[in-house]
Write a protein that holds these residues in place. Structure first.
Motif, PDB file in Angstrom:
ATOM      1  N   THR A  66       0.816  -1.217   0.000  1.00 23.13           N
ATOM      2  CA  THR A  66       0.000   0.000   0.000  1.00 23.13           C
ATOM      3  C   THR A  66       0.848   1.264   0.000  1.00 23.13           C
ATOM      4  O   THR A  66       0.481   2.267  -0.637  1.00 23.13           O
ATOM      5  CB  THR A  66      -0.946  -0.013   1.214  1.00 23.13           C
ATOM      6  OG1 THR A  66      -1.849  -1.105   1.065  1.00 23.13           O
ATOM      7  CG2 THR A  66      -1.723   1.276   1.323  1.00 23.13           C
ATOM      8  N   GLU A  67       1.983   1.259   0.690  1.00 19.51           N
ATOM      9  CA  GLU A  67       2.812   2.468   0.715  1.00 19.51           C
ATOM     10  C   GLU A  67       3.310   2.858  -0.670  1.00 19.51           C
ATOM     11  O   GLU A  67       3.663   4.019  -0.910  1.00 19.51           O
ATOM     12  CB  GLU A  67       3.986   2.301   1.682  1.00 19.51           C
ATOM     13  CG  GLU A  67       4.962   1.200   1.336  1.00 19.51           C
ATOM     14  CD  GLU A  67       4.627  -0.125   1.983  1.00 19.51           C
ATOM     15  OE1 GLU A  67       5.549  -0.940   2.175  1.00 19.51           O
ATOM     16  OE2 GLU A  67       3.438  -0.344   2.310  1.00 19.51           O
ATOM     17  N   ASP A  68       3.321   1.897  -1.618  1.00 19.44           N
ATOM     18  CA  ASP A  68       3.742   2.225  -2.985  1.00 19.44           C
ATOM     19  C   ASP A  68       2.845   3.272  -3.624  1.00 19.44           C
ATOM     20  O   ASP A  68       3.277   4.006  -4.526  1.00 19.44           O
ATOM     21  CB  ASP A  68       3.731   0.965  -3.857  1.00 19.44           C
ATOM     22  CG  ASP A  68       4.720  -0.084  -3.393  1.00 19.44           C
ATOM     23  OD1 ASP A  68       5.747   0.289  -2.807  1.00 19.44           O
ATOM     24  OD2 ASP A  68       4.450  -1.286  -3.598  1.00 19.44           O
ATOM     25  N   LEU A  69       1.588   3.342  -3.204  1.00 20.47           N
ATOM     26  CA  LEU A  69       0.638   4.267  -3.818  1.00 20.47           C
ATOM     27  C   LEU A  69       1.012   5.724  -3.593  1.00 20.47           C
ATOM     28  O   LEU A  69       0.506   6.622  -4.268  1.00 20.47           O
ATOM     29  CB  LEU A  69      -0.767   3.994  -3.279  1.00 20.47           C
ATOM     30  CG  LEU A  69      -1.287   2.557  -3.451  1.00 20.47           C
ATOM     31  CD1 LEU A  69      -2.683   2.424  -2.871  1.00 20.47           C
ATOM     32  CD2 LEU A  69      -1.265   2.132  -4.909  1.00 20.47           C
ATOM     33  N   LEU A  70       1.907   5.991  -2.638  1.00 16.94           N
ATOM     34  CA  LEU A  70       2.350   7.358  -2.353  1.00 16.94           C
ATOM     35  C   LEU A  70       3.646   7.719  -3.075  1.00 16.94           C
ATOM     36  O   LEU A  70       4.219   8.781  -2.834  1.00 16.94           O
ATOM     37  CB  LEU A  70       2.560   7.529  -0.840  1.00 16.94           C
ATOM     38  CG  LEU A  70       1.300   7.487   0.019  1.00 16.94           C
ATOM     39  CD1 LEU A  70       1.653   7.153   1.455  1.00 16.94           C
ATOM     40  CD2 LEU A  70       0.567   8.814  -0.054  1.00 16.94           C
ATOM     41  N   LYS A  71       4.087   6.877  -3.965  1.00 18.95           N
ATOM     42  CA  LYS A  71       5.423   6.982  -4.552  1.00 18.95           C
ATOM     43  C   LYS A  71       5.680   8.323  -5.220  1.00 18.95           C
ATOM     44  O   LYS A  71       6.794   8.854  -5.179  1.00 18.95           O
ATOM     45  CB  LYS A  71       5.612   5.847  -5.558  1.00 18.95           C
ATOM     46  CG  LYS A  71       7.014   5.688  -6.083  1.00 18.95           C
ATOM     47  CD  LYS A  71       7.095   4.528  -7.058  1.00 18.95           C
ATOM     48  CE  LYS A  71       6.770   3.205  -6.418  1.00 18.95           C
ATOM     49  NZ  LYS A  71       6.910   2.061  -7.343  1.00 18.95           N
ATOM     50  N   TYR A  72       4.657   8.913  -5.865  1.00 14.11           N
ATOM     51  CA  TYR A  72       4.869  10.141  -6.625  1.00 14.11           C
ATOM     52  C   TYR A  72       4.194  11.356  -5.990  1.00 14.11           C
ATOM     53  O   TYR A  72       4.046  12.392  -6.650  1.00 14.11           O
ATOM     54  CB  TYR A  72       4.369   9.951  -8.064  1.00 14.11           C
ATOM     55  CG  TYR A  72       4.979   8.746  -8.741  1.00 14.11           C
ATOM     56  CD1 TYR A  72       6.358   8.620  -8.896  1.00 14.11           C
ATOM     57  CD2 TYR A  72       4.170   7.708  -9.207  1.00 14.11           C
ATOM     58  CE1 TYR A  72       6.918   7.508  -9.497  1.00 14.11           C
ATOM     59  CE2 TYR A  72       4.722   6.590  -9.817  1.00 14.11           C
ATOM     60  CZ  TYR A  72       6.099   6.488  -9.954  1.00 14.11           C
ATOM     61  OH  TYR A  72       6.654   5.387 -10.542  1.00 14.11           O
ATOM     62  N   GLN A  73       3.805  11.251  -4.726  1.00 18.20           N
ATOM     63  CA  GLN A  73       3.230  12.403  -4.037  1.00 18.20           C
ATOM     64  C   GLN A  73       4.311  13.449  -3.775  1.00 18.20           C
ATOM     65  O   GLN A  73       5.456  13.109  -3.451  1.00 18.20           O
ATOM     66  CB  GLN A  73       2.611  11.977  -2.700  1.00 18.20           C
ATOM     67  CG  GLN A  73       1.371  11.115  -2.836  1.00 18.20           C
ATOM     68  CD  GLN A  73       0.145  11.924  -3.205  1.00 18.20           C
ATOM     69  OE1 GLN A  73       0.040  12.434  -4.317  1.00 18.20           O
ATOM     70  NE2 GLN A  73      -0.789  12.027  -2.303  1.00 18.20           N
ATOM     71  N   PRO A  74       4.001  14.749  -3.883  1.00 21.37           N
ATOM     72  CA  PRO A  74       5.008  15.785  -3.662  1.00 21.37           C
ATOM     73  C   PRO A  74       5.645  15.689  -2.278  1.00 21.37           C
ATOM     74  O   PRO A  74       4.951  15.513  -1.267  1.00 21.37           O
ATOM     75  CB  PRO A  74       4.204  17.086  -3.805  1.00 21.37           C
ATOM     76  CG  PRO A  74       3.041  16.720  -4.664  1.00 21.37           C
ATOM     77  CD  PRO A  74       2.704  15.308  -4.296  1.00 21.37           C
ATOM     78  N   SER A  75       6.968  15.761  -2.234  1.00 25.27           N
ATOM     79  CA  SER A  75       7.756  15.838  -1.005  1.00 25.27           C
ATOM     80  C   SER A  75       7.690  14.581  -0.139  1.00 25.27           C
ATOM     81  O   SER A  75       8.160  14.602   0.992  1.00 25.27           O
ATOM     82  CB  SER A  75       7.322  17.046  -0.150  1.00 25.27           C
ATOM     83  OG  SER A  75       7.417  18.239  -0.878  1.00 25.27           O
ATOM     84  N   ILE A  76       7.116  13.506  -0.634  1.00 23.80           N
ATOM     85  CA  ILE A  76       6.970  12.282   0.153  1.00 23.80           C
ATOM     86  C   ILE A  76       8.020  11.255  -0.292  1.00 23.80           C
ATOM     87  O   ILE A  76       8.251  11.050  -1.477  1.00 23.80           O
ATOM     88  CB  ILE A  76       5.563  11.680  -0.006  1.00 23.80           C
ATOM     89  CG1 ILE A  76       4.516  12.672   0.500  1.00 23.80           C
ATOM     90  CG2 ILE A  76       5.450  10.359   0.726  1.00 23.80           C
ATOM     91  CD1 ILE A  76       4.615  12.986   1.976  1.00 23.80           C
ATOM     92  N   LEU A  77       8.650  10.631   0.696  1.00 27.09           N
ATOM     93  CA  LEU A  77       9.573   9.527   0.429  1.00 27.09           C
ATOM     94  C   LEU A  77       9.242   8.390   1.378  1.00 27.09           C
ATOM     95  O   LEU A  77       9.128   8.591   2.591  1.00 27.09           O
ATOM     96  CB  LEU A  77      11.025   9.963   0.642  1.00 27.09           C
ATOM     97  CG  LEU A  77      12.053   8.815   0.684  1.00 27.09           C
ATOM     98  CD1 LEU A  77      12.157   8.140  -0.685  1.00 27.09           C
ATOM     99  CD2 LEU A  77      13.416   9.309   1.137  1.00 27.09           C
TER     100      LEU A  77
END
Length: 770
Positions: A66-77
């Motif tokens: 599930t954490e993969d879904l945030l891969k391209y969110q701004p400023s998120i790693l």
């Protein structure tokens, strides 16, 4: 699926889930958002929010966890070292990958953040309690500008909303991946397989959804085994071949003798969600989640003896590596194996009123418990199941939360919207360790160490959204918190086995955190928002009651840590229309008493030690630019990009102990916060069946020490910059079948973020939905 139309002037108000606000009726260009009427985050006007829907993620992200879904969110790693990694914290604009307690992760209002620590180990979020196929949308709120959230929100808040069935539905999926990894002369493939099944239905007032997920994965080496360069002459010592000369992150020479923590993990999860519609528009929901993990991790030696056999050290003697003498027992201590057996439970219960009334209310309770959490580690000769070892048992660790909230709005639905709430939480850490004669199957023997304790927080909050003028909206709020740490206990032993128990004193802290925002709809397509807030982030149990060790001596941690006192500000300018948007955010943050692991001196110990302390002040200032555009040049081509620059500096640090003559931490970069981050995503949909995505992720290097003495990032335990390019193709066959394939890290960038990160990985997916 419902299609909800929000107008830009009222879009921020619509984010007020706690207030259950409705959009205003100003005549402005409309933005269409697809949704299934899932709960929206407890934001406020002006709260910067980025979102991703399940459809967007399916077209653009090669996702297994599930954490993969945030891969391209701004400023998120996301610090995800391999597929199935259970230690994957989220870094944000101003926080690093070692600061898991500086952000909050929820699924359907249930807390997934493990606020029992603030690290990238047992403090990592419990992402695995929700499978990617269950997710309807993910919303990320930046900064601590909502009084409805605790001070841990000063990095970001991620709200995961799962799908709710409107009728009978069924889905199944299979994902295969393979990573080709090569480093230090070792090259191999590491596969992963994920299978999922879900069922759901709605009948009258009842709805339910049942989801199962199975994962089996093999990781690349997660650690490397290193020995400091010896100055001892080899003499007549037996030569051992295969050691690789390198330098550590401080630039000192080391010998790399092997790879460690090559992990095979098998995970299963099951989630049941029940919903019931009560009279008068009320709704009740219950969620039950279960997750189990069985993992085995081993080591691989690069060393070879005179007969060409792998060498793992010996009980005594000296051997020669690259012309110098090394202790055979010292080399043996580097090689270790471990097994992990975990079973975690999640419960969530909510009851809320109808959302279309002048007065609304909601009650939500959750519980997360470690029913089983056993780690066995070998401490004797590597490769022998009858070797001695250590058992660490975290069963009994967990947390509970209770939130009550109410909202009131004026009859006209616009002038004032008031929300109030109360919060209660309790966190418990249990982590005794035992010696065992046989590390793999032996019974627990003598107690060798323990760290345990509890924290509790009680809070009251209120927030008023006031439409001062048709184009001007103010939000004023505050949160009062009272925190208590108790039942703290540490037990350590020295080399002779003598035990040293300490009952830690109780701690109590309290404080008030004001919030303020002013949103101005400057023109039909333009808005400007200014936000100010204070946040208090109280220490976790793990930060308070950790143990500090140097050699055979154990020193108990000082439990008198102060809460982090954060002052945040943001000015955001945004332009949005039906075809895209552009946002520019200027943000700043001062953190007093920042809780950071750093090196310092302890009375009576000559060697400086590393442990969590209050660092006097850090300052983070930055700029974030986000752009999206649909149907660029041709219909079906969508582009999005983000870029973030942060000047993160240590302003004052009176507790710093120099690691070298003349060293200082003042004026150095705040650890783990990169100066630059960027993402770019291009998706082309030539028709309703096909989607093609090319994406990139970039980060500049970071420092891991307060004095920035880690000058060599391109090695194990270093933190390199990187540019990674990904691709994905998806094809929909009719209403039911979806096939996808992709590659992460096409350019095969080899980089370290302390650990070696995944290299080129290929994916293949097959999904069916009825």
């Amino acid at each position: 699926m419902k299609h909800i139309t929000l107008r830009p002037a009222a879009a921020a108000l619509a984010c007020l889930g706690a207030l259950h606000a409705q959009a205003s009726d100003q005549t402005l260009p409309a933005i269409t958002i697809e949704s299934q009427a899932v709960p929206v985050p407890r934001a406020q006007p002006g709260h910067t929010m980025e979102s991703a829907t399940a459809q967007q993620a399916a077209e653009t992200v090669n996702a297994i966890n599930t954490e993969d879904l945030l891969k391209y969110q701004p400023s998120i790693l996301l610090r995800k070292r391999y597929i199935g990694d259970t230690q994957a914290p989220m870094a944000t604009r101003t926080t690093g990958t070692n600061a898991s307690a500086r952000s909050l992760i929820y699924v359907d209002g249930i807390l997934l953040s493990a606020l029992i620590n603030n690290n990238n180990q047992n403090g990592s979020p419990q992402w695995f309690m929700v499978a990617p196929g269950e997710v309807e949308r993910i919303d990320t709120l930046y900064g601590p500008y909502s009084a409805a959230y605790p001070g841990n929100s000063f990095g970001a808040v991620t709200e995961i909303s799962t799908r709710q069935p409107a009728g009978f539905e069924a889905a199944a999926g299979l994902t295969l991946s393979s990573q080709n990894f090569g480093l230090y002369g070792l090259s191999d493939r590491y596969p992963a397989t994920q299978a999922s099944v879900s069922l759901g239905d709605r009948s009258g007032d009842w709805s339910w959804r049942l989801a199962f997920n199975h994962l089996s994965s093999f990781s690349q080496p997660v650690t490397y085994l290193t020995s400091a360069q010896s100055a001892q002459a080899a003499g007549a010592a037996a030569p051992i071949q295969g050691a690789i000369a390198d330098r550590n992150r401080s630039g000192a020479p080391v010998q790399i003798v092997g790879a460690g923590n090559l992990t095979h993990t098998v995970q299963d999860s099951a989630t049941l969600r029940l919903g019931y519609d009560l009279p008068a528009g009320m709704r009740a929901a219950y969620t039950l989640g279960y997750w189990q993990n069985s993992a085995q991790a081993g080591a691989l030696s690069f060393l070879r003896d005179a007969g060409g056999q792998p060498y793992y050290g010996a009980a005594s003697g000296t051997v020669a590596l690259n012309g110098n003498g090394y202790s055979a027992a010292g080399l043996r201590s580097l090689f270790s194996a471990n097994t992990t057996e975990q079973a975690h439970w999640m419960h969530g219960l909510s009851l809320r009123s109808a959302r279309d009334q002048a007065f609304t209310w909601e009650a939500q309770a959750s519980n997360f418990s470690y029913g089983r959490d056993l780690v066995r580690t070998s401490t004797g000769a590597y490769g022998r199941s009858d070797a001695a070892g250590r058992i660490t048992d975290a069963a009994g660790t967990g947390w509970s939360t209770l939130d009550l909230s109410g909202g009131w709005r004026q009859a006209d639905g616009a002038r004032h919207r008031l929300a109030v709430g109360a919060h209660l939480d309790r966190y418990r850490l249990e982590s005794p360790s035992y010696a065992t004669a046989q590390w793999e199957n032996g019974a627990a023997g003598a107690l060798t160490g323990d760290a345990r304790g509890s924290t509790r927080t009680e809070a009251l909050w209120a927030q008023d959204v006031w439409q001062v003028a048709p184009a001007l909206t103010a939000s004023v709020g505050g949160r009062y918190e009272r925190w208590h740490a108790y039942d703290g206990f540490n037990l350590s032993s020295n080399a002779s086995g003598a035990l040293f128990p300490i009952d830690q004193p109780e701690l109590r802290r309290s404080g008030f955190s004001p919030k303020f925002s002013l949103a101005w709809q400057a023109a039909p397509l333009w808005s400007a928002t200014a936000s100010l807030a204070r946040a208090l982030r109280f220490p976790t149990v793990g930060e308070l009651y950790q143990s500090v060790q140097t050699g055979a001596t154990f020193i108990q941690a000082n439990p008198f840590l102060k809460p982090e006192d954060v002052r945040s500000a943001e000015l955001a300018l945004e332009r949005g229309d039906a075809d895209g948007r552009l946002r520019l955010s200027l943000f700043g943050e001062l953190v007093d008493d920042a809780l950071v692991a750093q090196t310092s001196a302890i009375a009576g110990i000559a060697t400086p030690l590393s442990f969590v302390q209050n660092l006097d002040r850090t300052r983070q200032r930055g700029i974030e630019l986000v752009a999206e555009r649909r149907n660029v040049w041709a219909r079906g081509l969508d582009l999005s990009a983000s870029m973030t620059y942060v000047d993160a500096t240590i302003v004052a640090n009176s507790s710093y102990a120099p690691t070298a003559a003349g060293a200082t931490s003042v004026g150095k970069r705040t650890p783990y916060v990169p100066a630059w981050r960027a993402t770019a995503v291009a998706t082309w949909r030539p028709d309703e069946q096909w989607s093609h995505t090319l994406a990139a992720r970039y980060s500049s290097r970071v420092y891991a020490t307060v004095d920035n003495s880690d000058i060599n990032p391109g090695t194990y335990q270093g933190f390199q910059g990187y540019l990674v390019v990904d691709a994905r193709v998806q094809y929909k066959h009719g209403r039911h079948w979806t096939v996808a394939a992709g590659i992460d890290n096409i350019n095969n960038r080899k980089y370290f973020l302390f650990h070696p990160f995944p290299q080129r990985t290929v994916f293949a997916e097959l999904r069916y939905r009825y």
